[in-house]
Design a protein around this motif. Sequence first.
Motif, PDB file in Angstrom:
ATOM      1  N   ALA A  13       0.821  -1.215   0.000  1.00 15.32           N
ATOM      2  CA  ALA A  13       0.000   0.000   0.000  1.00 15.32           C
ATOM      3  C   ALA A  13       0.856   1.267   0.000  1.00 15.32           C
ATOM      4  CB  ALA A  13      -0.989   0.003   1.151  1.00 15.32           C
ATOM      5  N   VAL A  14       2.011   1.185  -0.648  1.00 17.74           N
ATOM      6  CA  VAL A  14       2.884   2.347  -0.824  1.00 17.74           C
ATOM      7  C   VAL A  14       2.944   2.593  -2.328  1.00 17.74           C
ATOM      8  CG1 VAL A  14       5.224   3.254  -0.541  1.00 17.74           C
ATOM      9  CG2 VAL A  14       4.198   1.864   1.263  1.00 17.74           C
ATOM     10  N   TYR A  15       2.409   3.726  -2.743  1.00 16.92           N
ATOM     11  CA  TYR A  15       2.251   3.995  -4.170  1.00 16.92           C
ATOM     12  C   TYR A  15       3.313   4.981  -4.648  1.00 16.92           C
ATOM     13  CZ  TYR A  15      -1.981   1.563  -3.091  1.00 16.92           C
ATOM     14  OH  TYR A  15      -2.869   0.609  -2.651  1.00 16.92           O
ATOM     15  N   VAL A  16       4.367   4.424  -5.237  1.00 17.79           N
ATOM     16  CA  VAL A  16       5.471   5.204  -5.791  1.00 17.79           C
ATOM     17  C   VAL A  16       5.662   4.704  -7.219  1.00 17.79           C
ATOM     18  CG1 VAL A  16       7.887   5.870  -5.543  1.00 17.79           C
ATOM     19  CG2 VAL A  16       6.553   5.320  -3.505  1.00 17.79           C
ATOM     20  N   ASP A  17       5.397   5.562  -8.194  1.00 17.03           N
ATOM     21  CA  ASP A  17       5.510   5.107  -9.585  1.00 17.03           C
ATOM     22  C   ASP A  17       6.975   5.050 -10.028  1.00 17.03           C
ATOM     23  OD1 ASP A  17       6.166   7.776 -10.045  1.00 17.03           O
ATOM     24  OD2 ASP A  17       4.400   8.208 -11.244  1.00 17.03           O
ATOM     25  N   ARG A  18       7.192   4.482 -11.218  1.00 13.81           N
ATOM     26  CA  ARG A  18       8.545   4.286 -11.735  1.00 13.81           C
ATOM     27  C   ARG A  18       9.304   5.600 -11.841  1.00 13.81           C
ATOM     28  NH1 ARG A  18      11.805   5.666 -14.997  1.00 13.81           N
ATOM     29  NH2 ARG A  18      10.228   6.824 -16.092  1.00 13.81           N
ATOM     30  N   ALA A  19       8.647   6.642 -12.318  1.00 17.48           N
ATOM     31  CA  ALA A  19       9.306   7.941 -12.456  1.00 17.48           C
ATOM     32  C   ALA A  19       9.735   8.501 -11.098  1.00 17.48           C
ATOM     33  CB  ALA A  19       8.382   8.925 -13.175  1.00 17.48           C
ATOM     34  N   SER A  20       8.916   8.287 -10.090  1.00 17.99           N
ATOM     35  CA  SER A  20       9.270   8.763  -8.744  1.00 17.99           C
ATOM     36  C   SER A  20      10.439   7.973  -8.172  1.00 17.99           C
ATOM     37  CB  SER A  20       8.066   8.673  -7.813  1.00 17.99           C
ATOM     38  OG  SER A  20       7.076   9.594  -8.214  1.00 17.99           O
ATOM     39  N   ILE A  21      10.490   6.681  -8.460  1.00 20.22           N
ATOM     40  CA  ILE A  21      11.641   5.880  -8.008  1.00 20.22           C
ATOM     41  C   ILE A  21      12.909   6.403  -8.663  1.00 20.22           C
ATOM     42  CG2 ILE A  21      12.726   3.588  -8.102  1.00 20.22           C
ATOM     43  CD1 ILE A  21       9.901   2.421  -7.636  1.00 20.22           C
ATOM     44  N   SER A  22      12.837   6.744  -9.932  1.00 17.26           N
ATOM     45  CA  SER A  22      13.991   7.320 -10.623  1.00 17.26           C
ATOM     46  C   SER A  22      14.442   8.605  -9.938  1.00 17.26           C
ATOM     47  CB  SER A  22      13.641   7.595 -12.088  1.00 17.26           C
ATOM     48  OG  SER A  22      14.711   8.233 -12.738  1.00 17.26           O
ATOM     49  N   LYS A  23      13.485   9.465  -9.596  1.00 16.06           N
ATOM     50  CA  LYS A  23      13.814  10.729  -8.918  1.00 16.06           C
ATOM     51  C   LYS A  23      14.405  10.476  -7.532  1.00 16.06           C
ATOM     52  CE  LYS A  23      10.468  13.494 -11.416  1.00 16.06           C
ATOM     53  NZ  LYS A  23       9.196  14.192 -11.370  1.00 16.06           N
ATOM     54  N   ILE A  24      13.874   9.474  -6.830  1.00 11.42           N
ATOM     55  CA  ILE A  24      14.407   9.133  -5.506  1.00 11.42           C
ATOM     56  C   ILE A  24      15.857   8.680  -5.646  1.00 11.42           C
ATOM     57  CG2 ILE A  24      14.284   7.410  -3.651  1.00 11.42           C
ATOM     58  CD1 ILE A  24      11.173   7.614  -3.943  1.00 11.42           C
ATOM     59  N   GLU A  25      16.112   7.791  -6.600  1.00 14.82           N
ATOM     60  CA  GLU A  25      17.470   7.277  -6.792  1.00 14.82           C
ATOM     61  C   GLU A  25      18.450   8.380  -7.182  1.00 14.82           C
ATOM     62  OE1 GLU A  25      16.341   2.683  -8.049  1.00 14.82           O
ATOM     63  OE2 GLU A  25      17.128   4.023  -9.579  1.00 14.82           O
ATOM     64  N   GLN A  26      17.971   9.397  -7.855  1.00 17.09           N
ATOM     65  CA  GLN A  26      18.808  10.531  -8.253  1.00 17.09           C
ATOM     66  C   GLN A  26      18.841  11.632  -7.182  1.00 17.09           C
ATOM     67  OE1 GLN A  26      17.887  11.993 -12.264  1.00 17.09           O
ATOM     68  NE2 GLN A  26      16.886  10.027 -12.625  1.00 17.09           N
ATOM     69  N   GLN A  27      18.209  11.378  -6.054  1.00 17.76           N
ATOM     70  CA  GLN A  27      18.135  12.301  -4.922  1.00 17.76           C
ATOM     71  C   GLN A  27      17.397  13.598  -5.273  1.00 17.76           C
ATOM     72  OE1 GLN A  27      22.487  12.023  -4.170  1.00 17.76           O
ATOM     73  NE2 GLN A  27      21.849  11.540  -2.068  1.00 17.76           N
ATOM     74  N   LYS A  28      16.429  13.506  -6.164  1.00 16.77           N
ATOM     75  CA  LYS A  28      15.649  14.667  -6.577  1.00 16.77           C
ATOM     76  C   LYS A  28      14.266  14.700  -5.943  1.00 16.77           C
ATOM     77  CE  LYS A  28      17.934  15.163 -11.025  1.00 16.77           C
ATOM     78  NZ  LYS A  28      17.765  15.172 -12.484  1.00 16.77           N
ATOM     79  N   ARG A  29      13.939  13.677  -5.171  1.00 11.93           N
ATOM     80  CA  ARG A  29      12.628  13.593  -4.520  1.00 11.93           C
ATOM     81  C   ARG A  29      12.806  13.155  -3.081  1.00 11.93           C
ATOM     82  NH1 ARG A  29       9.084   9.831  -2.937  1.00 11.93           N
ATOM     83  NH2 ARG A  29       6.874   9.888  -3.397  1.00 11.93           N
ATOM     84  N   ILE A  30      12.028  13.754  -2.211  1.00 11.66           N
ATOM     85  CA  ILE A  30      12.044  13.403  -0.793  1.00 11.66           C
ATOM     86  C   ILE A  30      11.382  12.035  -0.607  1.00 11.66           C
ATOM     87  CG2 ILE A  30      11.033  14.028   1.439  1.00 11.66           C
ATOM     88  CD1 ILE A  30      11.380  16.957   0.587  1.00 11.66           C
ATOM     89  N   ILE A  31      11.836  11.288   0.384  1.00  8.43           N
ATOM     90  CA  ILE A  31      11.253   9.996   0.735  1.00  8.43           C
ATOM     91  C   ILE A  31      10.558  10.146   2.085  1.00  8.43           C
ATOM     92  CG2 ILE A  31      11.704   7.563   1.175  1.00  8.43           C
ATOM     93  CD1 ILE A  31      14.391   7.917  -0.225  1.00  8.43           C
ATOM     94  N   THR A  32       9.336   9.667   2.176  1.00  9.48           N
ATOM     95  CA  THR A  32       8.653   9.688   3.471  1.00  9.48           C
ATOM     96  C   THR A  32       9.159   8.529   4.324  1.00  9.48           C
ATOM     97  OG1 THR A  32       6.801   8.265   2.824  1.00  9.48           O
ATOM     98  CG2 THR A  32       6.573  10.645   2.388  1.00  9.48           C
ATOM     99  N   ASP A  33       8.892   8.601   5.602  1.00  9.85           N
ATOM    100  CA  ASP A  33       9.317   7.519   6.493  1.00  9.85           C
ATOM    101  C   ASP A  33       8.635   6.207   6.129  1.00  9.85           C
ATOM    102  OD1 ASP A  33       6.830   8.451   7.334  1.00  9.85           O
ATOM    103  OD2 ASP A  33       7.350   8.535   9.462  1.00  9.85           O
ATOM    104  N   MET A  34       7.371   6.257   5.752  1.00 12.82           N
ATOM    105  CA  MET A  34       6.652   5.036   5.369  1.00 12.82           C
ATOM    106  C   MET A  34       7.233   4.430   4.096  1.00 12.82           C
ATOM    107  SD  MET A  34       2.776   6.176   6.332  1.00 12.82           S
ATOM    108  CE  MET A  34       2.048   4.641   5.836  1.00 12.82           C
TER     109      MET A  34
END
Length: 81
Positions: free
Chosen positions: A39-60
Amino acid sequence: MKLILDSKERNVAGPRIKIARLKSKLTQQELSAKLETLAVYVDRASISKIEQQKRIITDMELVAFSKILKVSVDWLLGIDK
């Protein structure tokens, strides 16, 4: 409220998420699908941004990444080498 950060990096876990994902032989799309089962909804594009440190990650999200990738939250945060 405006978010104020001193650097352009939005998270510290992104590069380690990528390392663990590649070790698990998962694509970003496959990782997204596995996160959805928790029940954690992170799309492929957001994962890419997370890996590139361009998006914040929530604790959940961080906990879900940890469970799916079978690594500790401390490792993802760089606390545990």
